[in-house]
Design a protein around this motif. Structure first.
Motif, mmCIF file in Angstrom:
data_model
loop_
_atom_site.group_PDB
_atom_site.id
_atom_site.type_symbol
_atom_site.label_atom_id
_atom_site.label_comp_id
_atom_site.label_asym_id
_atom_site.label_seq_id
_atom_site.Cartn_x
_atom_site.Cartn_y
_atom_site.Cartn_z
ATOM 1 N N LEU A 93 -10.673 -2.738 22.794
ATOM 2 C CA LEU A 93 -11.984 -2.257 22.368
ATOM 3 C C LEU A 93 -11.859 -1.365 21.132
ATOM 4 N N VAL A 94 -10.875 -0.452 21.150
ATOM 5 C CA VAL A 94 -10.659 0.443 20.008
ATOM 6 C C VAL A 94 -10.285 -0.367 18.779
ATOM 7 N N ARG A 95 -9.246 -1.147 18.912
ATOM 8 C CA ARG A 95 -8.749 -1.897 17.768
ATOM 9 C C ARG A 95 -9.686 -3.046 17.401
ATOM 10 N N GLY A 96 -10.331 -3.596 18.423
ATOM 11 C CA GLY A 96 -11.321 -4.632 18.150
ATOM 12 C C GLY A 96 -12.484 -4.097 17.338
ATOM 13 N N SER A 97 -12.839 -2.834 17.583
ATOM 14 C CA SER A 97 -13.921 -2.232 16.802
ATOM 15 C C SER A 97 -13.493 -1.996 15.360
ATOM 16 N N ALA A 98 -12.183 -1.989 15.096
ATOM 17 C CA ALA A 98 -11.689 -1.832 13.730
ATOM 18 C C ALA A 98 -11.611 -3.169 12.995
ATOM 19 N N ILE A 99 -11.715 -4.289 13.733
ATOM 20 C CA ILE A 99 -11.631 -5.605 13.091
ATOM 21 C C ILE A 99 -12.716 -5.786 12.031
ATOM 22 N N PRO A 100 -13.989 -5.444 12.302
ATOM 23 C CA PRO A 100 -14.991 -5.590 11.233
ATOM 24 C C PRO A 100 -14.692 -4.728 10.005
ATOM 25 N N ILE A 101 -14.110 -3.550 10.219
ATOM 26 C CA ILE A 101 -13.735 -2.696 9.084
ATOM 27 C C ILE A 101 -12.670 -3.397 8.262
ATOM 28 N N LEU A 139 -11.721 -6.621 8.273
ATOM 29 C CA LEU A 139 -12.186 -7.881 7.677
ATOM 30 C C LEU A 139 -13.165 -7.629 6.532
ATOM 31 N N GLY A 140 -13.993 -6.598 6.672
ATOM 32 C CA GLY A 140 -14.937 -6.260 5.606
ATOM 33 C C GLY A 140 -14.229 -5.828 4.337
ATOM 34 N N VAL A 141 -13.217 -4.982 4.484
ATOM 35 C CA VAL A 141 -12.436 -4.556 3.313
ATOM 36 C C VAL A 141 -11.698 -5.753 2.716
ATOM 37 N N LEU A 142 -11.093 -6.568 3.581
ATOM 38 C CA LEU A 142 -10.384 -7.764 3.127
ATOM 39 C C LEU A 142 -11.316 -8.681 2.333
ATOM 40 N N PHE A 143 -12.468 -8.968 2.907
ATOM 41 C CA PHE A 143 -13.446 -9.839 2.241
ATOM 42 C C PHE A 143 -13.882 -9.255 0.897
ATOM 43 N N ALA A 144 -14.235 -7.976 0.897
ATOM 44 C CA ALA A 144 -14.714 -7.337 -0.330
ATOM 45 C C ALA A 144 -13.661 -7.383 -1.432
ATOM 46 N N LEU A 145 -12.422 -7.090 -1.087
ATOM 47 C CA LEU A 145 -11.371 -7.092 -2.101
ATOM 48 C C LEU A 145 -11.075 -8.497 -2.618
ATOM 49 N N TYR A 153 -5.166 -12.255 -1.259
ATOM 50 C CA TYR A 153 -5.519 -11.977 0.132
ATOM 51 C C TYR A 153 -4.475 -11.166 0.890
ATOM 52 N N LEU A 154 -3.184 -11.333 0.627
ATOM 53 C CA LEU A 154 -2.174 -10.547 1.343
ATOM 54 C C LEU A 154 -2.191 -9.082 0.907
ATOM 55 N N LEU A 155 -2.335 -8.843 -0.382
ATOM 56 C CA LEU A 155 -2.444 -7.461 -0.873
ATOM 57 C C LEU A 155 -3.716 -6.808 -0.338
ATOM 58 N N ALA A 156 -4.811 -7.560 -0.354
ATOM 59 C CA ALA A 156 -6.073 -7.039 0.172
ATOM 60 C C ALA A 156 -5.947 -6.706 1.658
ATOM 61 N N ASN A 157 -5.233 -7.529 2.406
ATOM 62 C CA ASN A 157 -5.043 -7.263 3.831
ATOM 63 C C ASN A 157 -4.219 -6.001 4.052
ATOM 64 N N ALA A 158 -3.204 -5.788 3.226
ATOM 65 C CA ALA A 158 -2.395 -4.572 3.339
ATOM 66 C C ALA A 158 -3.252 -3.324 3.117
ATOM 67 N N VAL A 159 -4.120 -3.371 2.134
ATOM 68 C CA VAL A 159 -5.037 -2.246 1.880
ATOM 69 C C VAL A 159 -5.970 -2.053 3.072
ATOM 70 N N ALA A 160 -6.486 -3.152 3.604
ATOM 71 C CA ALA A 160 -7.412 -3.083 4.735
ATOM 72 C C ALA A 160 -6.730 -2.507 5.978
ATOM 73 N N ILE A 161 -5.469 -2.849 6.201
ATOM 74 C CA ILE A 161 -4.711 -2.288 7.328
ATOM 75 C C ILE A 161 -4.611 -0.772 7.178
ATOM 76 N N GLY A 162 -4.284 -0.327 5.977
ATOM 77 C CA GLY A 162 -4.158 1.113 5.734
ATOM 78 C C GLY A 162 -5.454 1.871 5.939
ATOM 79 N N ILE A 163 -6.540 1.303 5.469
ATOM 80 C CA ILE A 163 -7.840 1.976 5.589
ATOM 81 C C ILE A 163 -8.260 2.114 7.054
ATOM 82 N N SER A 164 -7.998 1.095 7.847
ATOM 83 C CA SER A 164 -8.416 1.160 9.253
ATOM 84 C C SER A 164 -7.386 1.847 10.152
#
Length: 144
Positions: free
Chosen positions: A91-99, A101-107, A115-126
């Protein structure tokens, strides 16, 4: 907040726990990046679908490691407690999935970041979000 996080990472009262959380998270991030790359470049999935499956896989991976090592003092033991903890972390981490994915999509779509660099940034932000909620709710401990 970032300054306090970094200070506590090396010398605060919960430094060992935070260092373990970061080690598990870094390992899981590497696994997630590998899975995402495999899903997109070899299986042919859309990067958002691949990211979703990779994230869920690493949620389970991280729970197992964090429960056994990071939060060993507050470990969820027994089948019922273990499964309940797994549900809570999902539930905790699942609630971070939209964050994430949203950062990934936006970048990827708006800034044209690979996409891999964007995912790394998204991991850090969440990551901080996930740490605070997992520490307080999944294992019922102090954040810092």
């Amino acid at each position: 907040m970032v300054r306090q996080f970094l200070r506590n990472l090396v010398g605060g009262p919960a430094a060992a726990q935070l260092q373990r959380f970061v080690a598990v998270g870094t390992t899981a991030a590497g696994l997630q990046m590998l899975l995402l790359w495999l899903f997109v470049d070899y299986v042919g999935w859309n990067y958002l679908v691949g990211a979703t499956v990779a994230i869920e896989t690493t949620i389970i991976f991280q729970y197992v490691l964090n429960n056994a090592w990071t939060f060993q003092a507050n470990r969820n033991t027994g089948l019922s407690a273990y499964l309940y903890g797994l549900l809570k972390t999902n539930l905790v981490r699942g609630s971070a999935i939209p964050i994430q994915l949203g950062v990934l999509f936006a970048l990827v779509e708006w800034v044209s970041v690979q996409y891999l660099l964007a995912n790394a940034v998204a991991i850090g932000i969440s990551g901080i979000y996930r740490y605070v909620l997992d520490t307080k709710w999944t294992w019922g401990g102090d954040v810092l």
